[in-house]
Design a protein around this motif. Structure first.
Motif, PDB file in Angstrom:
ATOM      1  N   MET A 176       0.899  -1.185   0.152  1.00 21.24           N
ATOM      2  CA  MET A 176       0.008  -0.064  -0.151  1.00 21.24           C
ATOM      3  C   MET A 176       0.657   1.330  -0.100  1.00 21.24           C
ATOM      4  O   MET A 176       1.896   1.286   0.688  1.00 21.24           O
ATOM      5  CB  MET A 176      -0.806   0.066   1.377  1.00 21.24           C
ATOM      6  CG  MET A 176      -1.997   1.209   1.109  1.00 21.24           C
ATOM      7  SD  MET A 176      -3.528   0.855   2.140  1.00 21.24           S
ATOM      8  CE  MET A 176      -2.498   1.139   3.926  1.00 21.24           C
ATOM      9  N   ILE A 177       0.385   2.316  -0.784  1.00 22.99           N
ATOM     10  CA  ILE A 177       1.031   3.456  -0.776  1.00 22.99           C
ATOM     11  C   ILE A 177       0.192   4.665  -0.485  1.00 22.99           C
ATOM     12  O   ILE A 177      -0.944   4.813  -1.165  1.00 22.99           O
ATOM     13  CB  ILE A 177       1.793   3.550  -2.334  1.00 22.99           C
ATOM     14  CG1 ILE A 177       2.720   2.463  -2.559  1.00 22.99           C
ATOM     15  CG2 ILE A 177       2.425   5.152  -2.449  1.00 22.99           C
ATOM     16  CD1 ILE A 177       3.270   2.417  -3.928  1.00 22.99           C
ATOM     17  N   LYS A 178       0.629   5.454   0.246  1.00 22.21           N
ATOM     18  CA  LYS A 178      -0.215   6.562   0.683  1.00 22.21           C
ATOM     19  C   LYS A 178       0.153   7.844  -0.519  1.00 22.21           C
ATOM     20  O   LYS A 178       1.286   8.183  -0.628  1.00 22.21           O
ATOM     21  CB  LYS A 178       0.048   7.228   2.069  1.00 22.21           C
ATOM     22  CG  LYS A 178      -0.585   8.441   2.373  1.00 22.21           C
ATOM     23  CD  LYS A 178      -0.410   8.837   3.996  1.00 22.21           C
ATOM     24  CE  LYS A 178      -1.218  10.077   4.400  1.00 22.21           C
ATOM     25  NZ  LYS A 178      -0.791  10.440   5.763  1.00 22.21           N
ATOM     26  N   MET A 179      -0.837   8.481  -0.881  1.00 26.35           N
ATOM     27  CA  MET A 179      -0.849   9.544  -1.998  1.00 26.35           C
ATOM     28  C   MET A 179      -1.547  10.837  -1.411  1.00 26.35           C
ATOM     29  O   MET A 179      -2.633  10.602  -1.016  1.00 26.35           O
ATOM     30  CB  MET A 179      -1.048   9.184  -3.161  1.00 26.35           C
ATOM     31  CG  MET A 179      -0.131   7.886  -3.763  1.00 26.35           C
ATOM     32  SD  MET A 179      -0.705   7.304  -5.161  1.00 26.35           S
ATOM     33  CE  MET A 179      -2.246   6.482  -4.560  1.00 26.35           C
ATOM     34  N   GLU A 180      -1.053  11.930  -1.888  1.00 26.71           N
ATOM     35  CA  GLU A 180      -1.670  13.416  -1.531  1.00 26.71           C
ATOM     36  C   GLU A 180      -1.535  14.101  -3.003  1.00 26.71           C
ATOM     37  O   GLU A 180      -0.887  13.874  -3.748  1.00 26.71           O
ATOM     38  CB  GLU A 180      -1.077  13.836  -0.449  1.00 26.71           C
ATOM     39  CG  GLU A 180      -1.364  13.434   0.968  1.00 26.71           C
ATOM     40  CD  GLU A 180      -0.539  14.203   1.990  1.00 26.71           C
ATOM     41  OE1 GLU A 180      -0.652  15.565   1.914  1.00 26.71           O
ATOM     42  OE2 GLU A 180      -0.045  13.263   3.059  1.00 26.71           O
ATOM     43  N   PRO A 181      -2.212  15.155  -3.086  1.00 26.17           N
ATOM     44  CA  PRO A 181      -1.949  16.086  -4.185  1.00 26.17           C
ATOM     45  C   PRO A 181      -0.364  16.100  -4.610  1.00 26.17           C
ATOM     46  O   PRO A 181       0.093  16.673  -3.783  1.00 26.17           O
ATOM     47  CB  PRO A 181      -2.874  17.267  -4.050  1.00 26.17           C
ATOM     48  CG  PRO A 181      -3.797  16.865  -2.847  1.00 26.17           C
ATOM     49  CD  PRO A 181      -2.988  15.886  -2.247  1.00 26.17           C
ATOM     50  N   TRP A 182      -0.247  16.276  -5.844  1.00 27.52           N
ATOM     51  CA  TRP A 182       1.165  16.491  -6.315  1.00 27.52           C
ATOM     52  C   TRP A 182       0.702  17.601  -7.530  1.00 27.52           C
ATOM     53  O   TRP A 182       0.354  17.511  -8.484  1.00 27.52           O
ATOM     54  CB  TRP A 182       1.788  15.560  -7.307  1.00 27.52           C
ATOM     55  CG  TRP A 182       3.032  15.190  -7.484  1.00 27.52           C
ATOM     56  CD1 TRP A 182       4.052  15.139  -6.905  1.00 27.52           C
ATOM     57  CD2 TRP A 182       3.700  15.784  -8.989  1.00 27.52           C
ATOM     58  NE1 TRP A 182       5.119  15.124  -7.444  1.00 27.52           N
ATOM     59  CE2 TRP A 182       5.223  15.582  -8.861  1.00 27.52           C
ATOM     60  CE3 TRP A 182       3.069  15.814 -10.175  1.00 27.52           C
ATOM     61  CZ2 TRP A 182       6.017  15.769  -9.781  1.00 27.52           C
ATOM     62  CZ3 TRP A 182       4.020  16.104 -11.151  1.00 27.52           C
ATOM     63  CH2 TRP A 182       5.431  16.090 -11.002  1.00 27.52           C
ATOM     64  N   ASN A 183       1.162  19.064  -6.859  1.00 25.97           N
ATOM     65  CA  ASN A 183       0.826  20.078  -7.373  1.00 25.97           C
ATOM     66  C   ASN A 183       1.950  20.635  -8.083  1.00 25.97           C
ATOM     67  O   ASN A 183       3.118  21.253  -7.566  1.00 25.97           O
ATOM     68  CB  ASN A 183       0.507  21.266  -6.252  1.00 25.97           C
ATOM     69  CG  ASN A 183      -0.594  20.586  -5.347  1.00 25.97           C
ATOM     70  OD1 ASN A 183      -1.760  20.208  -5.637  1.00 25.97           O
ATOM     71  ND2 ASN A 183      -0.185  20.693  -3.850  1.00 25.97           N
ATOM     72  N   ASN A 184       2.184  20.742  -9.381  1.00 24.13           N
ATOM     73  CA  ASN A 184       2.973  20.963 -10.327  1.00 24.13           C
ATOM     74  C   ASN A 184       2.997  21.980 -11.290  1.00 24.13           C
ATOM     75  O   ASN A 184       4.011  22.320 -11.997  1.00 24.13           O
ATOM     76  CB  ASN A 184       3.343  19.638 -11.168  1.00 24.13           C
ATOM     77  CG  ASN A 184       2.246  19.256 -11.995  1.00 24.13           C
ATOM     78  OD1 ASN A 184       1.100  19.379 -11.950  1.00 24.13           O
ATOM     79  ND2 ASN A 184       2.832  18.973 -13.319  1.00 24.13           N
TER      80      ASN A 184
END
Length: 319
Positions: free
Chosen positions: A246-254
């Motif tokens: 399992m991998i936790k992810m949040e917004p990647w604001n680019n």
């Protein structure tokens, strides 16, 4: 050495030059032909991103160089009086792995979900179809506990994934070699490999009963080819045998979509929407190119073409 002032003559509505640097290092540069502002957007630092786009304040990864903070646009507003537009719109992908504050790489989770994985929230529940376009997933994160989500798969799904994509591409921008990925799994902060769901829940904080309920529901959908949650009919693999990944992810604001307004010649428009003489813009400083929604890859194309067009126009070389 960044721009610290635009020299502007309001009588002739003309930008005359710029000052770069500060104090004893300041230098004045006269513009014989004009000035092109190509100073980037606002996503380079967490402080800049959060101040311009409050709905992402404190969340996710901020991508870009530290000077990509909108300073030059603020100075243009102050010295030339030009308006800004679309500043609240950014390209925000639901793929960021947050490390070292607000830094971190990008997880291409759709390779995992295309090989049997699912997306869940902190409650252990699916909240969207895994077939949704990634930019469409991001808005849903605002309604999830802690504004994040997780991609979950079992050993068989992980093996299928790695048969299609290398770890350095699965987790990239910047790319993590296999050694780094495995060390992050061992660290257990945003990536987890656990033999049991109980262990996974304890280490990640994702609700155990929610996970168990969701996996039962998913496996039944695989059997019946009827996803009663989100209508998928293409699911092939049950999730039933650990180890679990399992991998936790949040917004990647680019990327930011806001900036100064321009006309078709890339001339910056003033408060009256009339061109400011000798003042041009290119790249991410230009507002509204993407509207309120960014289509991947368009930024690079516009950076090249707008720089070319602005350069030709400032030199008086019309196409």
């Amino acid at each position: 050495m960044g721009v610290t002032r635009f020299y502007f003559d309001p009588e002739t509505n003309t930008v005359l030059g710029v000052q770069v640097g500060e104090g004893d290092k300041a230098k004045n540069v006269k513009a014989n032909k004009g000035v092109i502002m190509a100073t980037g957007g606002i996503t380079g630092t967490p402080e800049s991103l959060d101040s311009w786009v409050p709905n992402v304040a404190g969340k996710g990864v901020a991508i870009g160089g530290p000077k990509n903070d909108g300073t030059a646009m603020r100075i243009a507003v102050r010295d030339v009086g030009v308006p800004l537009s679309h500043m609240q719109y950014i390209a925000s992908y639901p793929c960021g792995i947050v490390i070292n504050g607000r830094n971190g790489p990008y997880c291409r989770w759709w390779f995992i979900t295309n090989n049997g994985g699912i997306l869940v929230n902190k409650n252990g529940q699916r909240f969207i179809t895994e077939k949704e376009g990634i930019c469409h997933v991001t808005p849903h994160l605002a309604f999830q506990p802690e504004g994040c989500h997780y991609v979950l798969t079992d050993q068989a799904g992980w093996d299928r994934t790695l048969s299609k994509i290398k770890l350095g591409a699965l987790i990239g921008l910047p790319s993590w070699p296999a050694e780094r990925v495995n060390s992050e799994f061992a660290k257990g902060e945003n990536l987890w490999k656990c033999d049991t769901l109980e262990e996974l829940s304890k280490k990640s904080g994702v609700n155990l009963e929610g996970l168990k309920k969701q996996l039962d529901q998913w496996n039944k959908a695989v059997e019946t080819k009827n996803d009663t949650q989100f209508g998928r009919t293409d699911q092939q693999w049950k999730l039933s045998q650990g180890p679990w990944y399992m991998i936790k992810m949040e917004p990647w604001n680019n990327l930011s979509c806001g900036g100064v307004r321009v006309n078709e010649d890339l001339q910056v428009l003033g408060w009256d929407l009339k061109p400011v003489n000798h003042f041009y813009a290119a790249g991410e400083t230009v507002a509204g190119v993407h509207g309120a929604f960014y289509c991947g890859g368009n930024a690079c194309g516009f950076a090249h073409t707008s720089g070319y067009v602005a350069g030709r126009n400032v030199m008086g070389k019309k196409a």
